[in-house]
Design a protein around this motif. Structure first.
Motif, PDB file in Angstrom:
ATOM      1  N   PHE A  31     -37.677   5.538  40.328  1.00 24.21           N
ATOM      2  CA  PHE A  31     -38.627   5.113  41.356  1.00 24.21           C
ATOM      3  C   PHE A  31     -38.221   5.681  42.708  1.00 24.21           C
ATOM      4  O   PHE A  31     -37.073   6.086  42.930  1.00 24.21           O
ATOM      5  N   PHE A  32     -39.187   5.700  43.625  1.00 25.68           N
ATOM      6  CA  PHE A  32     -38.948   6.027  45.028  1.00 25.68           C
ATOM      7  C   PHE A  32     -39.640   4.972  45.872  1.00 25.68           C
ATOM      8  O   PHE A  32     -40.803   4.642  45.641  1.00 25.68           O
ATOM      9  N   HIS A  33     -38.924   4.436  46.874  1.00 28.57           N
ATOM     10  CA  HIS A  33     -39.416   3.325  47.680  1.00 28.57           C
ATOM     11  C   HIS A  33     -39.295   3.713  49.153  1.00 28.57           C
ATOM     12  O   HIS A  33     -38.199   4.000  49.641  1.00 28.57           O
ATOM     13  N   LEU A  34     -40.411   3.718  49.868  1.00 24.70           N
ATOM     14  CA  LEU A  34     -40.441   4.059  51.284  1.00 24.70           C
ATOM     15  C   LEU A  34     -40.941   2.852  52.068  1.00 24.70           C
ATOM     16  O   LEU A  34     -41.972   2.276  51.738  1.00 24.70           O
ATOM     17  N   GLU A  35     -40.191   2.468  53.140  1.00 27.95           N
ATOM     18  CA  GLU A  35     -40.534   1.277  53.911  1.00 27.95           C
ATOM     19  C   GLU A  35     -40.648   1.599  55.393  1.00 27.95           C
ATOM     20  O   GLU A  35     -39.944   2.453  55.916  1.00 27.95           O
ATOM     21  N   LYS A  36     -41.535   0.861  56.065  1.00 27.38           N
ATOM     22  CA  LYS A  36     -41.772   1.026  57.505  1.00 27.38           C
ATOM     23  C   LYS A  36     -41.559  -0.311  58.202  1.00 27.38           C
ATOM     24  O   LYS A  36     -42.072  -1.340  57.765  1.00 27.38           O
ATOM     25  N   LEU A  37     -40.809  -0.296  59.302  1.00 28.75           N
ATOM     26  CA  LEU A  37     -40.622  -1.491  60.107  1.00 28.75           C
ATOM     27  C   LEU A  37     -41.939  -1.864  60.772  1.00 28.75           C
ATOM     28  O   LEU A  37     -42.539  -1.052  61.479  1.00 28.75           O
ATOM     29  N   VAL A  38     -42.413  -3.106  60.549  1.00 27.20           N
ATOM     30  CA  VAL A  38     -43.706  -3.513  61.092  1.00 27.20           C
ATOM     31  C   VAL A  38     -43.589  -4.640  62.116  1.00 27.20           C
ATOM     32  O   VAL A  38     -44.543  -4.885  62.868  1.00 27.20           O
ATOM     33  N   LEU A  80     -30.031  -2.955  65.880  1.00 29.35           N
ATOM     34  CA  LEU A  80     -30.773  -1.703  65.788  1.00 29.35           C
ATOM     35  C   LEU A  80     -31.356  -1.616  64.386  1.00 29.35           C
ATOM     36  O   LEU A  80     -30.629  -1.718  63.397  1.00 29.35           O
ATOM     37  N   LEU A  81     -32.659  -1.440  64.290  1.00 25.60           N
ATOM     38  CA  LEU A  81     -33.338  -1.392  63.001  1.00 25.60           C
ATOM     39  C   LEU A  81     -33.911  -0.005  62.769  1.00 25.60           C
ATOM     40  O   LEU A  81     -34.468   0.612  63.678  1.00 25.60           O
ATOM     41  N   LYS A  82     -33.787   0.478  61.550  1.00 21.34           N
ATOM     42  CA  LYS A  82     -34.404   1.752  61.202  1.00 21.34           C
ATOM     43  C   LYS A  82     -35.919   1.593  61.148  1.00 21.34           C
ATOM     44  O   LYS A  82     -36.429   0.648  60.540  1.00 21.34           O
ATOM     45  N   ASN A  83     -36.644   2.515  61.770  1.00 24.14           N
ATOM     46  CA  ASN A  83     -38.104   2.467  61.713  1.00 24.14           C
ATOM     47  C   ASN A  83     -38.627   2.845  60.334  1.00 24.14           C
ATOM     48  O   ASN A  83     -39.650   2.342  59.885  1.00 24.14           O
ATOM     49  N   VAL A  84     -37.917   3.758  59.660  1.00 25.16           N
ATOM     50  CA  VAL A  84     -38.282   4.174  58.305  1.00 25.16           C
ATOM     51  C   VAL A  84     -37.051   4.064  57.420  1.00 25.16           C
ATOM     52  O   VAL A  84     -35.977   4.555  57.787  1.00 25.16           O
ATOM     53  N   PHE A  85     -37.194   3.400  56.288  1.00 25.04           N
ATOM     54  CA  PHE A  85     -36.069   3.167  55.384  1.00 25.04           C
ATOM     55  C   PHE A  85     -36.494   3.589  53.980  1.00 25.04           C
ATOM     56  O   PHE A  85     -37.540   3.165  53.487  1.00 25.04           O
ATOM     57  N   TRP A  86     -35.697   4.436  53.326  1.00 21.51           N
ATOM     58  CA  TRP A  86     -36.058   4.936  52.003  1.00 21.51           C
ATOM     59  C   TRP A  86     -34.979   4.583  50.994  1.00 21.51           C
ATOM     60  O   TRP A  86     -33.822   4.333  51.344  1.00 21.51           O
ATOM     61  N   SER A  87     -35.362   4.594  49.736  1.00 23.49           N
ATOM     62  CA  SER A  87     -34.403   4.379  48.642  1.00 23.49           C
ATOM     63  C   SER A  87     -35.015   4.924  47.361  1.00 23.49           C
ATOM     64  O   SER A  87     -36.231   4.989  47.217  1.00 23.49           O
ATOM     65  N   PHE A  88     -34.161   5.320  46.427  1.00 27.63           N
ATOM     66  CA  PHE A  88     -34.637   5.712  45.102  1.00 27.63           C
ATOM     67  C   PHE A  88     -33.528   5.469  44.096  1.00 27.63           C
ATOM     68  O   PHE A  88     -32.356   5.335  44.451  1.00 27.63           O
ATOM     69  N   GLY A  89     -33.921   5.404  42.815  1.00 25.88           N
ATOM     70  CA  GLY A  89     -32.927   5.128  41.798  1.00 25.88           C
ATOM     71  C   GLY A  89     -33.536   5.018  40.410  1.00 25.88           C
ATOM     72  O   GLY A  89     -34.652   5.455  40.155  1.00 25.88           O
ATOM     73  N   ALA A  90     -32.790   4.381  39.512  1.00 21.81           N
ATOM     74  CA  ALA A  90     -33.189   4.219  38.113  1.00 21.81           C
ATOM     75  C   ALA A  90     -33.470   2.754  37.820  1.00 21.81           C
ATOM     76  O   ALA A  90     -32.922   1.853  38.464  1.00 21.81           O
TER      77      ALA A  90
END
Length: 277
Positions: free
Chosen positions: A145-152, A193-203
């Motif tokens: 999978f690939f997971h992309l997140e945005k700080l809202v 301090l928060l990341k505006n864009v945070f990504w992750s991927f794995g199995a």
């Protein structure tokens, strides 16, 4: 944050959004089976740097998505939501001392800071799994999978800071011992301090149990992500004695942003498919 960094992040978000939208739409067209699902999960990340060490964060996610199943594999696309509320109690410290045949001196100072922080991330997740084992009502799936997140959203409240110092000297010209505690201040500052864009991927490993058109699927996943999502900024700000908003990253922070960490996640998904009985 530089304009180049902002441009790169916006490009990544737009490119991934277009890609995920295409995949999501294609998953609902001319497929043998389409499923709609709702899921909950808990992810353990080592992504917060506080008081000179990394600490584990347990993040609870809510997922909603659609899945296309064809033959022995499936694609799924969905949205995630994650919200956190934390109370941070941090401090910065420095010390110095000298010693020679005449005498010695020692000085130490600490600045204590507190704040309450709440924030939320909205994400998009794409996943593909293959069936390793299939029975009448049970399937064992393995995939990635690939997971992309945005700080809202981000909100900080209840800021406070005070200082404490201690000094001692045995030099004949300045002999003595002193302890000083400063007044508490309530000026606002960026505690995290928060990341505006945070990504992750794995199995992911996901057994799936079905009955008629309904299913339940517990799962376990492991993957990698940037070293921190939320960084304690108070110790650095306190040490430099500034009340301006969002100070610059330290050299240590910049190097940390280039690294990655391993995370693990457990969850469960329930849903319903349009497969004919």
């Amino acid at each position: 944050m530089s304009s180049k960094t902002i441009f790169v992040e916006l490009f990544i978000v737009r490119a991934m959004s277009c890609f995920l939208l295409v995949v999501g739409l294609s998953s609902t067209v001319s497929s043998q089976t389409t499923s709609f699902s709702l899921g909950l999960s808990q992810r353990t990340e080592r992504s917060t740097y506080q008081n000179d060490e990394f600490v584990k964060n347990k993040n609870n996610y809510l997922f909603v998505g659609v899945e296309r199943e064809k033959e022995n594999h499936s694609w799924s696309f969905g949205f995630s939501f994650y919200q956190a509320e934390i109370a941070i109690d941090s401090y910065s410290a420095r010390s110095e001392g000298t010693s020679n045949y005449i005498g010695s001196s020692y000085y130490s100072a600490k600045v204590f800071s507190k704040a309450n922080v709440s924030y939320a991330f909205l994400g998009a997740k794409i996943q593909r799994v293959n069936a390793l084992l299939e029975r009448k009502r049970f399937t064992l799936n393995l995939g990635c999978f690939f997971h992309l997140e945005k700080l809202v959203s981000e909100e900080e409240t209840n800021h406070s800071q005070y200082s404490s110092s201690y000094s001692t000297s045995t030099f004949p010209s300045n002999e003595g011992e002193t302890t000083t505690v400063g007044p508490t201040t309530y000026d606002e500052f960026d505690a995290v301090l928060l990341k505006n864009v945070f990504w992750s991927f794995g199995a992911i490993v996901a057994p799936k149990f079905t009955r008629k058109n309904y299913f339940i699927s517990p799962y376990f996943s492991i993957g990698i992500h940037p070293k921190w999502r939320a960084h304690d900024n108070m110790a650095y700000r306190s040490y430099h004695g500034t009340n301006t908003n969002r100070g610059p990253y330290t050299n240590n922070d910049v190097s940390e942003r280039r690294n990655i960490y391993v995370f693990q996640e457990i969850g469960i998904t329930v849903g319903r498919s349009n497969k004919k009985k």
